[in-house]
Design a protein around this motif. Structure first.
Motif, PDB file in Angstrom:
ATOM      1  N   TYR A 141      -0.423   7.793  18.351  1.00  0.00           N
ATOM      2  CA  TYR A 141       1.584   8.024  19.555  1.00  0.00           C
ATOM      3  C   TYR A 141       1.617   8.449  17.983  1.00  0.00           C
ATOM      4  O   TYR A 141       2.630   9.143  18.133  1.00  0.00           O
ATOM      5  CB  TYR A 141       1.817   6.977  20.119  1.00  0.00           C
ATOM      6  CG  TYR A 141       3.028   6.651  20.322  1.00  0.00           C
ATOM      7  CD1 TYR A 141       3.604   8.050  20.851  1.00  0.00           C
ATOM      8  CD2 TYR A 141       4.370   6.617  19.588  1.00  0.00           C
ATOM      9  CE1 TYR A 141       5.116   8.193  21.702  1.00  0.00           C
ATOM     10  CE2 TYR A 141       5.719   6.599  19.631  1.00  0.00           C
ATOM     11  CZ  TYR A 141       5.985   7.258  20.904  1.00  0.00           C
ATOM     12  OH  TYR A 141       7.315   7.699  21.011  1.00  0.00           O
TER      13      TYR A 141
ATOM     14  N   TRP B 175       0.841  -0.746   0.260  1.00  0.00           N
ATOM     15  CA  TRP B 175       0.231   0.190   0.003  1.00  0.00           C
ATOM     16  C   TRP B 175       1.228   1.186   0.078  1.00  0.00           C
ATOM     17  O   TRP B 175       0.230   2.787  -0.097  1.00  0.00           O
ATOM     18  CB  TRP B 175      -1.103   0.257   1.502  1.00  0.00           C
ATOM     19  CG  TRP B 175      -1.748  -1.141   0.807  1.00  0.00           C
ATOM     20  CD1 TRP B 175      -2.894  -1.398   0.524  1.00  0.00           C
ATOM     21  CD2 TRP B 175      -2.836  -0.437   2.684  1.00  0.00           C
ATOM     22  NE1 TRP B 175      -3.717  -2.453   0.915  1.00  0.00           N
ATOM     23  CE2 TRP B 175      -3.653  -1.710   2.034  1.00  0.00           C
ATOM     24  CE3 TRP B 175      -2.722  -0.424   3.788  1.00  0.00           C
ATOM     25  CZ2 TRP B 175      -4.727  -1.540   3.414  1.00  0.00           C
ATOM     26  CZ3 TRP B 175      -4.026  -0.650   4.670  1.00  0.00           C
ATOM     27  CH2 TRP B 175      -5.018  -1.812   4.633  1.00  0.00           C
TER      28      TRP B 175
ATOM     29  N   PHE C 185      -8.114   4.007   0.825  1.00  0.00           N
ATOM     30  CA  PHE C 185      -8.749   3.328   1.354  1.00  0.00           C
ATOM     31  C   PHE C 185      -8.182   4.050   2.923  1.00  0.00           C
ATOM     32  O   PHE C 185      -7.180   4.841   3.428  1.00  0.00           O
ATOM     33  CB  PHE C 185      -7.478   2.069   1.634  1.00  0.00           C
ATOM     34  CG  PHE C 185      -7.903   1.256   2.813  1.00  0.00           C
ATOM     35  CD1 PHE C 185      -8.369   0.206   3.175  1.00  0.00           C
ATOM     36  CD2 PHE C 185      -7.835   0.886   4.482  1.00  0.00           C
ATOM     37  CE1 PHE C 185      -8.900  -0.818   4.052  1.00  0.00           C
ATOM     38  CE2 PHE C 185      -7.997   1.511   5.521  1.00  0.00           C
ATOM     39  CZ  PHE C 185      -8.107  -0.545   4.762  1.00  0.00           C
TER      40      PHE C 185
ATOM     41  N   SER D  41      -2.728  -0.334  15.254  1.00  0.00           N
ATOM     42  CA  SER D  41      -4.236  -0.242  16.525  1.00  0.00           C
ATOM     43  C   SER D  41      -4.351   1.178  16.793  1.00  0.00           C
ATOM     44  O   SER D  41      -3.043   1.937  16.618  1.00  0.00           O
ATOM     45  CB  SER D  41      -3.445  -1.502  17.277  1.00  0.00           C
ATOM     46  OG  SER D  41      -1.996  -0.993  18.406  1.00  0.00           O
TER      47      SER D  41
ATOM     48  N   VAL E 190      11.622   2.691  15.793  1.00  0.00           N
ATOM     49  CA  VAL E 190       9.981   3.732  15.730  1.00  0.00           C
ATOM     50  C   VAL E 190      10.565   5.023  15.904  1.00  0.00           C
ATOM     51  O   VAL E 190       9.694   6.095  15.472  1.00  0.00           O
ATOM     52  CB  VAL E 190       8.750   3.185  16.445  1.00  0.00           C
ATOM     53  CG1 VAL E 190       7.477   3.860  16.560  1.00  0.00           C
ATOM     54  CG2 VAL E 190       8.461   2.110  15.423  1.00  0.00           C
TER      55      VAL E 190
HETATM   56  P1  NAD Z   1       0.440  -2.782  16.642  1.00  0.00           P
HETATM   57  O1  NAD Z   1       0.497  -1.547  16.979  1.00  0.00           O
HETATM   58  O2  NAD Z   1       1.334  -3.835  17.574  1.00  0.00           O
HETATM   59  O3  NAD Z   1       1.950  -2.138  15.951  1.00  0.00           O
HETATM   60  C1  NAD Z   1       1.844  -1.867  14.264  1.00  0.00           C
HETATM   61  C2  NAD Z   1       3.041  -1.242  14.667  1.00  0.00           C
HETATM   62  O4  NAD Z   1       3.965  -0.454  15.596  1.00  0.00           O
HETATM   63  C3  NAD Z   1       3.966  -2.761  14.463  1.00  0.00           C
HETATM   64  O5  NAD Z   1       5.778  -2.291  13.304  1.00  0.00           O
HETATM   65  C4  NAD Z   1       4.674  -2.655  15.365  1.00  0.00           C
HETATM   66  O6  NAD Z   1       6.552  -2.888  15.942  1.00  0.00           O
HETATM   67  C5  NAD Z   1       4.762  -0.415  16.189  1.00  0.00           C
HETATM   68  N1  NAD Z   1       5.016  -0.904  17.123  1.00  0.00           N
HETATM   69  C6  NAD Z   1       4.331  -1.461  18.315  1.00  0.00           C
HETATM   70  N2  NAD Z   1       3.919  -0.877  19.753  1.00  0.00           N
HETATM   71  C7  NAD Z   1       4.413  -0.226  19.409  1.00  0.00           C
HETATM   72  C8  NAD Z   1       6.140   1.438  20.657  1.00  0.00           C
HETATM   73  N3  NAD Z   1       5.017   1.321  21.618  1.00  0.00           N
HETATM   74  N4  NAD Z   1       5.553   2.731  19.624  1.00  0.00           N
HETATM   75  C9  NAD Z   1       6.283   2.693  18.562  1.00  0.00           C
HETATM   76  N5  NAD Z   1       5.945   1.009  17.347  1.00  0.00           N
HETATM   77  C10 NAD Z   1       5.444   0.486  17.635  1.00  0.00           C
HETATM   78  O7  NAD Z   1      -0.565  -3.614  15.930  1.00  0.00           O
HETATM   79  P2  NAD Z   1      -0.660  -4.848  15.104  1.00  0.00           P
HETATM   80  O8  NAD Z   1      -0.674  -5.781  16.182  1.00  0.00           O
HETATM   81  O9  NAD Z   1       0.939  -5.824  14.191  1.00  0.00           O
HETATM   82  O10 NAD Z   1      -1.586  -4.958  14.258  1.00  0.00           O
HETATM   83  C11 NAD Z   1      -2.787  -5.101  13.982  1.00  0.00           C
HETATM   84  C12 NAD Z   1      -3.444  -3.693  14.556  1.00  0.00           C
HETATM   85  O11 NAD Z   1      -3.794  -3.288  13.025  1.00  0.00           O
HETATM   86  C13 NAD Z   1      -4.779  -3.518  14.935  1.00  0.00           C
HETATM   87  O12 NAD Z   1      -5.644  -2.819  15.918  1.00  0.00           O
HETATM   88  C14 NAD Z   1      -5.537  -3.551  13.816  1.00  0.00           C
HETATM   89  O13 NAD Z   1      -7.236  -3.555  13.736  1.00  0.00           O
HETATM   90  C15 NAD Z   1      -5.142  -2.284  12.740  1.00  0.00           C
HETATM   91  N6  NAD Z   1      -4.748  -3.073  11.303  1.00  0.00           N
HETATM   92  C16 NAD Z   1      -5.550  -1.687  11.125  1.00  0.00           C
HETATM   93  C17 NAD Z   1      -5.976  -0.828   9.393  1.00  0.00           C
HETATM   94  C18 NAD Z   1      -6.677  -0.152   9.005  1.00  0.00           C
HETATM   95  O14 NAD Z   1      -6.332  -0.555   7.784  1.00  0.00           O
HETATM   96  N7  NAD Z   1      -7.066   0.640   9.877  1.00  0.00           N
HETATM   97  C19 NAD Z   1      -4.818  -2.508   8.693  1.00  0.00           C
HETATM   98  C20 NAD Z   1      -4.151  -3.259   8.986  1.00  0.00           C
HETATM   99  C21 NAD Z   1      -4.438  -3.298  10.630  1.00  0.00           C
END
Ligand code: NAD
Length: 495
Positions: A232, A158, A447, A226, A209
């Protein structure tokens, strides 16, 4: 134990941070690799390589850039099975779901192949005597993408397809839970002729990050994940002067009106709720049954669930795989444990399913008589759990959805075109399906959700992606007074 390295300046770079994370096979529960978690210095090295590459990449011709995207598209197409296996073995989704993910990702590469057309600017002739105005689109520089575990191939596509085609150089920070597929995509990009440094991967966690968010040479950040992390990323990145698009979590409702085709709605609910074990941001997690639709719909869904085969991706009959980690599986199961005390009725309990003994499996679950205020309604569960909320009217259904904190996707099932048209008008959600349960827009739209599902105003991919990865420059030009010119054109001058 295999170790997964970074990809910097067109080559594999082993991590030197001394910190690693485990990569599991969720279908067996066994660790199959370690991934290096980048230090600040490792992120800096990737950014330096991307910054140097930007100098020549932005001036590489549009036809050359689009030629590389066409070749990359071809290579991804030829390697579909291998990529689907790489996704399946680290994410756990069955190969047919992985192939579906890849097909949707590929659309974005195809869209980016049209970059010469997409980057066309505007031109206004003779805005004043002898004066023309035109606008051009230019890339931003080094841009970064931070992606979630649940679509390890599609979500990076994407982002990077459009970003690179627009002339930016890219740093990908994939999910540390399933990092291998992005490494294979990096190899394919190199094979397609992408110069070293244009696409880089740093693996990591919060350390990487945070460095991306405060690195002065990164102009823009794309994030999908998420909601707490999206918030953040958006607040920190924009406070540091970066352009940020940040997509968050979801709780997608599907309204079924009393006139709907119940079998069609039940089939749609089952595939949209349990596909990829419900770990999709566009998964349906709540069915809102209006009036008389409720009883037949709950019966029809419940009748379908025992036929759904849960198993590892290596089992050709499996339709749904495990969850991503043991911890996440247990968290999803905790919603089933809590629901009865809150007044809901667990119709089918995935904890009691006959499941493989190893791995992070949970069977499909259906909870009826769910109401706002219950945890299984308010939270994003992100697992194979479908809730049913019963309401008396269309209006009640719409209010319910509009009051929920998330607004990613939604759907209505009805035979009444007028009701469907009214729904698309009334509903405060970014992506709407009419008799379509997962309305992920095709790659030539964009999207994005509303409310807590998206921070800022930049949607992802498609035309919004081209806007995000470019900035416009507007030129106002006047040439010297033709009276002073020695060239006789033989026509009256325009001023
Ligand atoms: P996540 O937020 O835990 O992680 C996403 C990314 O953020 C990863 O690369 C991770 O390493 C990084 N990350 C995690 N914790 C962090 C922190 N404290 N500080 C900085 N970076 C951090 O999400 P996930 O569990 O990998 O994915 C699932 C979530 O993503 C669900 O909530 C889902 O709904 C969402 N999602 C949304 C879409 C959308 O298009 N809106 C698409 C796919 C997934």
């Amino acid at each position: 134990m295999r170790s997964i390295d970074h990809w910097i300046n067109g080559t594999l770079v082993p991590s030197t941070s001394g910190r690693t994370g485990p990569v599991f096979n969720p279908a067996t529960g066994s660790q199959q690799a370690t991934v290096g978690l980048a230090s600040v210095a490792e992120v800096d090295a990737a950014v330096a390589s991307a910054k140097e590459a930007f100098g020549f990449w932005r001036s590489t011709s549009l036809s050359k850039r689009s030629d590389i995207m066409f070749k990359f598209r071809q290579l991804v197409d030829e390697n579909r099975a291998k990529i689907a296996d790489l996704i399946s073995i680290e994410h756990g989704k069955v190969p047919s779901d992985a192939a579906g993910e890849l097909a949707r990702g590929l659309e974005n590469i195809e869209f980016a192949c049209g970059i010469p057309h997409l980057l066309k600017g505007g031109f206004s002739e003779q805005v004043s005597g002898g004066v023309d105005v035109y606008s051009i689109r230019q890339p931003l520089g080094v841009v970064a993408g931070i992606t979630p575990f649940n679509f390890p191939a599609m979500v990076p596509m994407w982002m990077f397809a459009n970003a690179i085609a627009c002339g930016n150089t890219f740093i990908l920070k994939p999910s540390e839970k399933d990092p291998s597929v992005s490494m294979f995509l990096a190899e394919l990009l190199a094979k397609a002729g992408l110069p070293a440094g244009v696409f880089n991967i740093v693996h990591g966690d919060k350390v990487a990050v945070d460095r991306i968010l405060d690195h002065p040479d990164i102009s823009a950040v794309s994030f999908v994940g998420s909601t707490p992390i999206a918030r953040y990323i958006y607040t920190t990145g924009t406070a540091n002067g970066k352009r940020v698009q940040a997509l968050g979590g979801a709780k997608n409702h599907m309204i079924v009106l009393p006139d709907a085709d119940i079998d069609m709605a039940a089939d749609a609910a089952v595939s949209a709720a349990y596909g990829s074990a419900g770990e999709r941001c566009m998964a349906i997690s709540v069915v809102v049954a209006v009036g008389g639709a409720a009883d037949p719909l709950v019966d029809a869904i419940a009748a379908r669930l025992p036929k759904l085969k849960v198993g590892p991706g290596t089992d050709p009959d499996a339709e749904m795989g495990p969850l991503i980690t043991e911890e996440h599986r247990d968290k999803v199961a905790s919603y089933l444990a809590a629901a009865p005390a809150e007044g809901a009725k667990v119709v089918i309990d995935g904890r009691q399913a006959d499941l493989p003994s190893d791995g992070y499996f949970l069977g499909v679950s259906l909870i009826d008589q769910v109401k706002p205020g219950m945890k299984c309604y308010d939270d994003e569960i992100f697992g194979p759990v479908l809730s049913v909320v019963r309401v008396d009217s269309y209006e009640e259904a719409v209010n319910l959805i509009n009051e929920h904190q998330y607004g990613n996707g939604t759907a209505i099932f009805t035979r009444d075109g007028g009701a469907a048209r009214q729904f698309q008008f009334d509903i405060n959600v970014g992506m709407v399906g009419i008799n379509v349960p997962i309305p992920v827009p095709v790659a030539y739209y964009s999207f994005g959700g509303w409310k807590a599902s998206l921070f800022g105003d930049a949607n992802m991919y498609g035309p919004a992606g081209i806007d995000f990865y470019t900035r416009t420059k507007t030129v106002t030009s006047r040439w010297p007074d033709p009276a002073t010119s020695s060239v006789d054109l033989g026509f009256p001058r325009t001023r």
